[in-house]
Design an enzyme around this catalytic site. Sequence first.
Site, PDB file in Angstrom:
ATOM      1  N   TYR A 289      15.963  40.586  51.248  1.00  0.00           N
ATOM      2  CA  TYR A 289      16.596  41.763  50.670  1.00  0.00           C
ATOM      3  C   TYR A 289      17.854  41.351  49.929  1.00  0.00           C
ATOM      4  O   TYR A 289      18.366  40.240  50.073  1.00  0.00           O
ATOM      5  CB  TYR A 289      16.921  42.826  51.724  1.00  0.00           C
ATOM      6  CG  TYR A 289      17.836  42.386  52.842  1.00  0.00           C
ATOM      7  CD1 TYR A 289      19.205  42.216  52.641  1.00  0.00           C
ATOM      8  CD2 TYR A 289      17.330  42.160  54.122  1.00  0.00           C
ATOM      9  CE1 TYR A 289      20.038  41.824  53.665  1.00  0.00           C
ATOM     10  CE2 TYR A 289      18.170  41.768  55.159  1.00  0.00           C
ATOM     11  CZ  TYR A 289      19.519  41.609  54.925  1.00  0.00           C
ATOM     12  OH  TYR A 289      20.348  41.224  55.944  1.00  0.00           O
ATOM     13  N   GLU A 371      36.751  62.968  68.127  1.00  0.00           N
ATOM     14  CA  GLU A 371      37.955  63.588  67.570  1.00  0.00           C
ATOM     15  C   GLU A 371      39.099  62.577  67.584  1.00  0.00           C
ATOM     16  O   GLU A 371      39.321  61.929  68.611  1.00  0.00           O
ATOM     17  CB  GLU A 371      38.344  64.819  68.388  1.00  0.00           C
ATOM     18  CG  GLU A 371      37.252  65.889  68.433  1.00  0.00           C
ATOM     19  CD  GLU A 371      37.657  67.062  69.314  1.00  0.00           C
ATOM     20  OE1 GLU A 371      38.416  67.918  68.820  1.00  0.00           O
ATOM     21  OE2 GLU A 371      37.229  67.093  70.471  1.00  0.00           O
TER      22      GLU A 371
END
Length: 391
Positions: A289, A371
Site C-alpha cells: 500500500y 471529556e
Amino acid sequence: MLEFYRHLHANPELSMQEHRTAEFIEAHLDTLGIEHFRCGGTGVVGVLRNGEGPVVGFRADTDGLPIEEDSDVDYRSTARGTLEDGTEVPVMHGCGHDTHVTALITAAEVLVADRDTWSGTVVLIFQPGEETAAGAAAMVKDGIWDRAPRPEVVYGQHVMPGLAGTVAIVPGTAMAYADSLKVTLYGEQSHGSQPQDSIDPIVQGAHIVTRLQAIVARELDPRRAAVVTVGTFHAGLKENIIPATAEFTLNIRTMDDDVREHVLAAVRRIITAEAAASGAPEPRIEQLYRFPRNFNDPAETAAVTEVLRGALGVDRVRAAEPMMGSEDFGTLPGALGVPSVFWFYGGFDQETVDSGTMPVNHSPRFVPVPEPTLWTAATAALAAIRSRLGS
C-alpha cells in the site's frame, strides 16, 4: 454524544468491513434528515444542504484495528473480526476513529438545529479503511466527487497522545508518505550439511536488511527526513534445512517527493543487486500500500488556526512539527485539487500526560478520556465548517 461514542468503541470493525458501523451512521443521518449514499463499499457520504453558498467537506474515518483491548472502561471492546487470510482476531478502536465519527455526527446535529444561522452545503465523509490506505482511494474510484457536491476545501482531524482540550496544527507537510513493500527472495533448498548445493535466501536477506539501513545513513542529506523499516522476516521451517525462499516486508516513510523517489529506487537497487551477488534469481517486489503525503495548505491552515483559537482559546491551539506517521486523508482533496487542513487533538487527562506513560495510537490501551476530548473535537469540527459557510 457520549452514548454514540461508547457504542462505536464497543463495536469496532476491521478495515473495509465496517458494515454495521456504516448502518449505524446512516441511521443517525436519517434521523437528522440528511441525505446520504454509500461510497467505496462501506463508506458513507452525507450531504447537508441549506440553500445557496459555499461547499465544505469534512472527513472522519471509521475502521478499527486487529488489537485486543486492554482497558478497564465499561464500554471496552470484545469484538472479533476476520482478516483477509481467514485469521480470526480481536478488534479495537485503538487509533481513536470512534472519536472522529462522533465529533462529525455531533457537528452535523448542531448544524441541522441551527439552519437559520448558515447557508451552503456540508459534505460529511465517513471513510472506511484508513488503516490500510484502501478507503480514500476506494471512495475516489467509486466516484465520490461525481456523486457529491465538490467542496472548495476539505477538513479532517485526528486524536493523538496529548492533553485533552488542546489542538495541534502543522502548516505545510503535516504527515509523511508511507510505502509498504513485500519482498520474496528466491534461492535453492538444501540440507544444512550440504550448503554447497544451496543458494541461501536467509543469508541473502540478512545482507539486504543490513544494507538497506545505509540508504538513510549514507545516501540522504541528513537534513532530509526518511525512515526505512524491515518489519517482518520469515523463512524456513526447520533448523537444518536451508529454505528455497525468504520473505520480508518494508515500511518507508518520507516527507518529500524527491526523497521518496530516491529511497524507493535505492531499495529496489539494493534488493536486486544483493540477489545477483548471491547468484540467486531476481526477487519479487510487491507494493502492499501507499499513503499519500498529508499537506496542509498554508493559507487555509493559518485561517483555521485563528478559527480554532477563537472557539477553544488561544492557549489551547498550538503550532506543531510534521509527523512521520501517515494518513490517506490527502487522497480525497487531492483527487479534486482543492486545499485541505488536517489537525490533531489530545485525548488524555493531565495526570496521564504527566505520568510519562501516555498510550500511543495502535496501543491496546489507547482509549481517550471522553471529556473534554469529544467536546473539543466536535467544537473544532463545527467551528472550521461554519467559518466557511454563508450566514
